[in-house]
Design a protein around this motif. Structure first.
Motif, short mmCIF file in Angstrom:
data_model
loop_
_atom_site.label_atom_id
_atom_site.label_comp_id
_atom_site.label_asym_id
_atom_site.label_seq_id
_atom_site.Cartn_x
_atom_site.Cartn_y
_atom_site.Cartn_z
N THR A 136 69.63 -61.61 -41.28
CA THR A 136 68.63 -62.53 -40.49
C THR A 136 67.53 -61.85 -41.41
O THR A 136 66.12 -63.14 -41.03
N GLU A 137 66.80 -61.00 -41.23
CA GLU A 137 65.56 -60.26 -42.17
C GLU A 137 65.67 -61.57 -43.63
O GLU A 137 64.66 -60.96 -43.60
N SER A 138 66.21 -60.99 -44.29
CA SER A 138 66.30 -62.03 -45.28
C SER A 138 66.04 -63.31 -45.34
O SER A 138 65.50 -64.07 -45.92
N GLU A 139 66.44 -64.72 -44.17
CA GLU A 139 66.11 -65.24 -43.93
C GLU A 139 65.11 -65.42 -43.59
O GLU A 139 64.52 -66.52 -44.01
N LEU A 140 64.63 -64.50 -42.62
CA LEU A 140 63.21 -64.54 -41.66
C LEU A 140 62.34 -64.15 -43.55
O LEU A 140 61.05 -65.34 -43.35
N LEU A 141 62.66 -63.73 -44.11
CA LEU A 141 62.18 -63.69 -45.38
C LEU A 141 62.03 -64.67 -46.16
O LEU A 141 60.98 -64.96 -46.63
N PHE A 142 63.11 -65.88 -46.64
CA PHE A 142 63.45 -66.40 -47.31
C PHE A 142 62.19 -67.88 -46.99
O PHE A 142 61.64 -68.46 -47.49
N LYS A 143 62.48 -68.12 -45.46
CA LYS A 143 61.66 -69.23 -44.92
C LYS A 143 60.33 -68.85 -44.98
O LYS A 143 58.85 -69.88 -44.76
N ALA A 144 59.58 -67.33 -44.65
CA ALA A 144 58.02 -66.83 -44.77
C ALA A 144 57.72 -67.97 -46.11
O ALA A 144 56.46 -67.96 -46.32
N ALA A 145 58.45 -67.34 -47.45
CA ALA A 145 57.82 -67.31 -48.51
C ALA A 145 58.10 -69.44 -48.65
O ALA A 145 56.73 -69.33 -49.53
N ARG A 146 58.52 -69.60 -48.01
CA ARG A 146 59.04 -71.49 -48.26
C ARG A 146 57.81 -71.67 -47.41
O ARG A 146 56.61 -72.80 -47.88
N LEU A 147 56.83 -71.14 -46.43
CA LEU A 147 56.27 -71.75 -45.38
C LEU A 147 55.11 -71.73 -45.88
O LEU A 147 53.69 -71.91 -45.73
#
Length: 246
Positions: free
Chosen positions: A181-192
């Motif tokens: 989940t912490e990596s998912e959060l990181l991916f989505k933060a960068a995408r936005l």
């Protein structure tokens, strides 16, 4: 040790905890010693020991999962509880095993106050003997994959010691429930296009028992990474087709 003086009434600390009875009491005592009056939310993720009692005894806001659902699920529960309070503008996450020194909270808060940032990641020294060799190898591999995917250097993708802005937490929907989940959060933060920053933190290992399941959690991360890469490629293909057709 002097208490941290800067006001943090608008910042909450979320601690996911699973069978953390051996360490949680010391972690909470240190937090409240350094940061008096800190708003701490402990999410007891189906523990079968005295984790719940320790959280209650130290005066935290306690939320219980009656079954173990995973670190990511505990984080999501904690995030939701924190930002349900309108005054909370940022959430700091810390682990319950004592590997995150509360002394660094002041630096997280300073960076958040002084710069327009949405995600601050505490980065450890990824070298032996400060960190066990298997954890170094796992972290370097996942950090390299995350860095390649995001096109930016991520020194410590597995660090759970982070500060998240309210804007970030309100802008993303997390779908995973485990350590990925912490990596998912990181991916989505960068995408936005969220602003990501890093601060150095202490590397603390004292033989604590890890709840990470090596191959299972690694495979979950790989699936998340592959999904993110495929989504990126699909977006690029569609963009190129639109250009050709236009």
């Amino acid at each position: 040790m002097l208490p941290f003086q800067t006001g943090i009434d608008d910042i909450a600390v979320v601690i996911p905890a699973y069978n953390a009875g051996e360490t949680l009491g010391q972690v909470l005592s240190k937090i409240f010693e350094i940061i008096p009056g800190c708003q701490v939310i402990v999410v007891d993720d189906g523990s079968t020991d005295n984790t719940c009692d320790l959280a209650t005894r130290h005066g935290t806001k306690l939320i219980r999962h009656h079954q173990n659902r995973g670190k990511g699920a505990a984080l999501k529960t904690g995030f939701q509880a924190a930002i349900s309070r309108p005054e909370i503008q940022a959430v700091i996450t810390m682990d319950a095993d004592g590997q995150h020194a509360p002394e660094h909270v002041s630096e997280f808060v300073r960076v958040f106050r002084e710069t327009p940032v949405d995600l601050i990641i505490g980065c450890r020294q990824l070298r032996w003997p400060q960190m066990p060799i298997p954890r170094i190898a796992s972290n370097k591999i996942t950090s390299a994959l995350v860095s390649w995917r995001l096109g930016m250097k991520i020194p410590d993708s597995q660090s759970g010691y982070r500060l998240h802005s309210r804007r970030l937490l309100q802008s993303i929907e997390l779908r995973t429930n485990g350590y990925e989940t912490e990596s998912e959060l990181l991916f989505k933060a960068a995408r936005l296009g969220m602003i990501i920053s890093f601060i150095p933190i202490s590397t603390i290992y004292a033989g604590e028992r890890s709840h990470i399941h090596g191959w299972r959690d690694t495979w979950r991360f790989v699936k998340l990474w592959l999904t993110s890469v495929l989504r990126l490629w699909a977006t690029q293909v569609v963009f190129l087709m639109l250009q050709v057709m236009g």
